[in-house]
Enzyme design. Sequence first.
Site, PDB file in Angstrom:
ATOM      1  N   ARG A  43       0.806  -1.217   0.000  1.00 53.94           N
ATOM      2  CA  ARG A  43       0.000   0.000   0.000  1.00 53.94           C
ATOM      3  C   ARG A  43       0.838   1.264   0.000  1.00 53.94           C
ATOM      4  O   ARG A  43       0.346   2.324  -0.390  1.00 53.94           O
ATOM      5  CB  ARG A  43      -0.935  -0.010   1.208  1.00 53.94           C
ATOM      6  CG  ARG A  43      -2.008  -1.059   1.056  1.00 53.94           C
ATOM      7  CD  ARG A  43      -3.057  -0.912   2.075  1.00 53.94           C
ATOM      8  NE  ARG A  43      -4.132  -1.865   1.854  1.00 53.94           N
ATOM      9  CZ  ARG A  43      -5.200  -1.949   2.621  1.00 53.94           C
ATOM     10  NH1 ARG A  43      -5.332  -1.145   3.642  1.00 53.94           N
ATOM     11  NH2 ARG A  43      -6.139  -2.839   2.367  1.00 53.94           N
ATOM     12  N   ASP A 154     -12.400  12.580  10.851  1.00 53.25           N
ATOM     13  CA  ASP A 154     -11.532  11.506  10.386  1.00 53.25           C
ATOM     14  C   ASP A 154     -10.127  12.047  10.179  1.00 53.25           C
ATOM     15  O   ASP A 154      -9.957  13.263   9.984  1.00 53.25           O
ATOM     16  CB  ASP A 154     -12.065  10.890   9.086  1.00 53.25           C
ATOM     17  CG  ASP A 154     -11.587   9.462   8.885  1.00 53.25           C
ATOM     18  OD1 ASP A 154     -12.347   8.525   9.194  1.00 53.25           O
ATOM     19  OD2 ASP A 154     -10.443   9.305   8.431  1.00 53.25           O
TER      20      ASP A 154
END
Lengths: 296, 687
Positions: A43, A154
């Site tokens: 990733r 977030d």
Amino acid sequence: MAPILYDRGPSIRYEDFRLLRDLINAFCGIHFGDDARYVVERRLRDRLSALGYEDFSQYYHHLRYHPEARAELERAVDALTTNETYFFREEYQLRGFAQEVLPALYERGRQDGSRRLTVWSAGCSTGEEAYSLAVLVLETGLFADWDVRIFGSDISREVLSKARRGVYGPASFRAMPERYERYFEEVPGGRRVRDEVRALCHFGHMNLLERHRAAIVGRVRVIFCRNVLIYFDPESRARAIDVFYDRLVPGGYLLLGHSESLLNVSTAFDLVHLSTDLVYRRPPTPRSLLPPGGEP
Amino acid sequence: MTDDEIVALLTAEDPEARRRAVVLLPDVRGDVRDDLMRALADPDWRVRKEAARVAAELASGGELLTRLIAAVVQPDDVGLRSAALEAVGRIGPPATHALLTALEAADDRSRKFLLDALGGTQDPRAVPALAAIAASPDANDAAAALDALCRVGGDEAVRALCATLASEDPYRRLAALDGLARLRAVVPWPALAALTDEPLARRVALPVLGRSRSPRAVTPLVAALAEPSRHVMAGAAAALAGLHGGGSEPAAEVERRMREATPELRERLRSLIAGPNSPHRHAAALLLLLARDASALGAIVSLAATEALSPPSLDALRAWGRGAIAPLLEVFRRHAGVGRGTALELAADLAAGCAQDGAPPEPDLLDALRRALLAGMDDPDEAVALGALRGLSWWARPEDAAPVTELAARAPAHGAVARAAADVLDALVDAAPAEVGTALDSIRPGGGGEAALASVVAHLGGSHALEMLRSALSSDEPTSRRAAVGALGRLGGSQAAELVTYALADEDPDVQVAAAQALGGMRAEGGAPLGVAALLGALESESPTVVAAAARALGEAGDPGAGPALRARVSSQEPGVAVAALEALRALGDGSLSEILLDALAHPDAEVVKQALSAVDLESSERAVARLSLGLSHAAWDVRAHAARRLSLIGGDAALDALRARRAEEPDPAVREAIEEGISLLEGRRP
């Protein structure tokens, strides 16, 4: 056997994996076990490519020393976390919230005259949870002339921008009961949350470990933090719970994911049995009646 | 707070007040033993839990521990006992001796509570006593002892549990199996074989079978896949996936059995991929790839797109090879979820792998692949376009240059799609320079495509390249200028170097960094480094990242004249600068480096210390051992590991002694591994 070509790119040595892991953990609390090494490698490769680095030690140095290191750390966290969510996730819990918690908060607000309902969706991802909560508040009909605010936060700026757009594809609606369809409208690219729901919701960028920034949220009556803390190491989990305790009004509720508990994390919360779920509550004793300290 | 106030809080009606009071106790009262014991028996669980925590902090020995043990064995108050057990567990090994002493005098009623407490200490010294009781005639005591062994863990406890697998009592066998599963122990097949015939034991044994490393464990696990219980089936799948990683023999057997899997079994595994449990999803994905189940590929590529496939799963897909290409293309065409782009990329990569192995796919299949890749390029979903472009980097043809260039020009500059498009063109340059050149000519100066394709322009070269990149340097986008600078570095030559040198004065630090990096590798026709004077000037920048980049570039340039300026930066307060300066001095082979290393070895930043350790001259072994030994006791684990590896390169008794001395006290497993490897090397044994 040679690695599959799909997996081409720099390999991450154990040392670099561990250093990056510790850096990310210190930044936001998320922890990766040793068995997640290949996930981190895969990733983060795109970040290396974006910055023109050929190995992970260069990337580590970037995250340590570059003036824009913090912004890159956020991009790294964004790349490493799975942000998939959908409307009315864990519906049994939301049912308890709508049928038991909200009426209790209504009564309390009516008695103390505050007429204010504040909810924090901590780790809101692309916004489906915050909007789901807003729909439930509207459905009760109890808070029509109240000051209602649902704050979604977030650590990923990318998901926040999706939350603000409020347009979702079919996958986001896979668990939504039909009766809530009227809160959405068809638009090119998907379905958009209607304005009456959006009006109750606000979104902001926040790291759950940053206690001082959490003051932005103010004091809230309910906090949802579902399937976020499971990615944290125990110490970071405890720190985040401290922040939640701090932000809740006495008697305020904390709702975690179905596999999460405070059993070995904090004793500062009461356990409340709803008919469909167990939730936590900051004890209702006013701060003025308690000794200083002893808070988590 | 006065004594009276704390007493009032400890007896308050409100449990929150009592809980807070317990937290405050050690700071307020002198002797808190009585208060703690009362709090341990409080009706509110949160008060009891805080009391357990505080008691553990205070009671490493002495009277409080004695009272806690008494609370553990008292028969009446369950809440008090649980709280006391928790406190004793938190105390850990310091409580073991007192517990063992109490155990010797325990009666039938209290013994099991003491066994529970011993388990909580997690102290290996408790194992002999626990193992003895695990074999005793009393079933209740044996059960408690087995549970305690599980909690203590360690090799001795595992041995004791393995011995219990041969017990005649089925419940003891089960308890031991459960413990071995929880401890993730490796149990040899012979100890497990008989248990696989017992229905209940078989279920509990699943994870243990998965770690047995025996091909004979495959049969009972495959049988468990067919059990009605989803929980059992999922456990069997996870165990099979684990067994597959346990060596070539079990891996071959798992693969063989998966290839033979019935449609029903495959369907069951497919249902796992869609389930909520991530380890089960990945286990099922691996097994279905081993089974070469085309119907599962849609779900598997979704998993790959959201969570990354494990290395064994990727190996399985690679082994499947050309047989997976057509199904993957079908996933791209029909799949509704995420993963279509991943399916394209995998299909293209598998085809490229086949070609590299000397057996390219059939022309029809390659045509279908190309059609899919070109269609994917135009997909509105960025993930699909990205997958298509990555795939196309293997299979591009000259006629693709124009559409790929167009895509790069309209994609967000410097995003992943633009980069991937540039990679496709880069791959085409050598085979089709004319087509790529023509396509690049269509790029609007100052547009996004210019930035994305700068490196391709440089690769293409020619007189036109310099002009295009010079034009890109005038962009008002720093990222475009940065890309152009990097490309000029790749192009090389004095004219390009001159342009790059100007970029050292760019107002954006990242462009300056790129300029420094580019200059480091640039050479005049005779091989002399270019831009050294400008790089030396860049060492005076206010930006530490620019200084660091300039330092590294000077090291790469190889001009010894840069030595003094670099040495002065070794002591920089900016660790990034100090690291870069040390790297550069090592690259230059600077002879004076050893004189300044001591300061670097004492730098507060671990990266600087590691770099200094790397610079220690191994030839002067006595001094080198002394300096590297400093690193062996550094606070940071990575510095210690690095020091251990450097010591192993020196050889000799002094280095070996240093490693052995550290081995005895090193707490970090990664560092211990480096030390062991070094010791083995120096003792003449290869790891």
